[in-house]
Design an enzyme around this catalytic site. Sequence first.
Site, PDB file in Angstrom:
ATOM      1  N   GLU A 121       0.829  -1.205   0.000  1.00 28.34           N
ATOM      2  CA  GLU A 121       0.000   0.000   0.000  1.00 28.34           C
ATOM      3  C   GLU A 121       0.864   1.256   0.000  1.00 28.34           C
ATOM      4  OE1 GLU A 121      -2.390  -0.551   3.446  1.00 28.34           O
ATOM      5  OE2 GLU A 121      -3.814  -1.907   2.459  1.00 28.34           O
TER       6      GLU A 121
ATOM      7  N   SER B 142      19.589  -8.978  -8.722  1.00 27.31           N
ATOM      8  CA  SER B 142      18.443  -8.926  -9.635  1.00 27.31           C
ATOM      9  C   SER B 142      18.484  -9.936 -10.781  1.00 27.31           C
ATOM     10  CB  SER B 142      18.294  -7.514 -10.207  1.00 27.31           C
ATOM     11  OG  SER B 142      17.883  -6.615  -9.207  1.00 27.31           O
TER      12      SER B 142
ATOM     13  N   HIS C 203       3.141 -10.337  -9.511  1.00 27.81           N
ATOM     14  CA  HIS C 203       4.581 -10.608  -9.440  1.00 27.81           C
ATOM     15  C   HIS C 203       5.287  -9.519  -8.635  1.00 27.81           C
ATOM     16  CE1 HIS C 203       8.655 -11.658 -10.594  1.00 27.81           C
ATOM     17  NE2 HIS C 203       8.834 -10.401 -10.966  1.00 27.81           N
ATOM     18  N   SER C 204       4.929  -8.283  -8.881  1.00 32.69           N
ATOM     19  CA  SER C 204       5.487  -7.143  -8.158  1.00 32.69           C
ATOM     20  C   SER C 204       4.529  -5.974  -8.342  1.00 32.69           C
ATOM     21  CB  SER C 204       6.879  -6.779  -8.701  1.00 32.69           C
ATOM     22  OG  SER C 204       6.767  -6.216 -10.005  1.00 32.69           O
TER      23      SER C 204
END
Length: 472
Positions: free
Chosen positions: A149, A235, A364-365
């Site tokens: 959020e 990453s 996923h993100s």
Amino acid sequence: MANLISKSTKFNHFLQNTRVCFLRSFTTSAAGAGAGGYIQPAGSFSGESAAIFRPERYQSGKAGEQLDTIDYEEDENQVMDFPGGKVPITPQMKFISESSEKRLPCYRVLDDDGYPLPGTIFEEVSKELAIKMYSSMVTLQTMDTIFYEAQRQGRLSFYLTTAGEEAINVASAAALSLDDFVLPQYREVGVILWRGYPLEQVANQLFGNKFDYGKGRQMPCHYGSNELNYLTVSSPIATQIPQAVGVAYSLKMEKKEACAVTYFGDGSTSEGDFHAALNFAAVLDAPVVFICRNNGWAISTPINQQFRSDGIASRGQAYGVRSIRVDGNDALATYSAIRAARQMAIKEQRPILVEAMTYRVAHHSTSDDSTKYRPVEEIEHWKTAKSPISKFRKYIQRNGWWNDENESELRGDIRKQVLQAIQAAEKVDKPSLKDLFTDVYDKMPLNLQDQEKFVKDAVKRSPKEYPSDVPI
């Protein structure tokens, strides 16, 4: 933590009797072979809770020293000693089947209502450990909701949740030792939290402030801690998998009572690094545990567009790696399987592959909208009916260890802690611009000195073009 782990006699029996031998070829049957083309030794258990482990594998070295687990008549005319191995000869032309007749079973302990399956054998956990595991899963769930959020409010640039995969995070972490080295992907924040990483530091990393261990040089959700033997998230997909083998081999050379553990998703197994790592680990007998979170999706790519094989666990045999498939939404099954895998990796000095079946109920993100490629009804089904948190709560409640009052108090306390961590981290200054050039060289080379001067001059010339909260 070790004091909380129950020493179960049944579990020791479980370790000794759950090695199931796969046939070399799935096209033929043999005496003692069960459905699906694998041999089960006497005394082991079967059914849905059966654990599928890879047996003794070929050893590297001279051909004459290689092992051969296939039965054949001791007739020199029937056997040839190739440099690549001593193998039986047949006049029949037979191709190995591309897949087994039945899929490998998935080891499970609890049903969807939190009841242990009949005849299941698992590592029993104490009340204290069970409550800690459950509290950690709720912490993950609460933290993910609030940080997600916060990103939507523009306070964070990026965030990844562990929604639906909380049991894999927490249960696997509980089964490890702090001496073990963890090489994570980006969805294992629960593992580092279990090891002692404070919520405040999670918030510092997400905001990239001056208290962040990485000094703001990593994108959010890329945690790391030398003190906790948790290597910083990288990453690029799958790069940590062969690196874990290297870490494991160093532990082997130093004769440490520890192993390396690496986490990755099903999408990572489509990378060459995964295959190189399994072969590397098998040949070197490296004490490493590979934990694959098979949640069915590599961002928006479903598994049926990634591979034709029976998931991930079946690939272990090809490389000579003992493997198991486990219900990743079952905290007790995951804990038992990872604990067993760790013991075998260290005691027998061998790699172990664990495929944890689960489902990513969130996007996923924050850069993804998964409703564009999968049905909302499917997501809701896994979010409610198959929740690993709900299942484990039913188990601890049934044991008399938890009630509604405990639940309300826990969730309220965690929410308060997370909100306080966000508010504190948000007020902390950003790292200095000079930190962009430090921590690589003992003495900064001339080319970096020139770059640092160039950047600082650019900021001074056009201050409105750069963030005002970054000290020069």
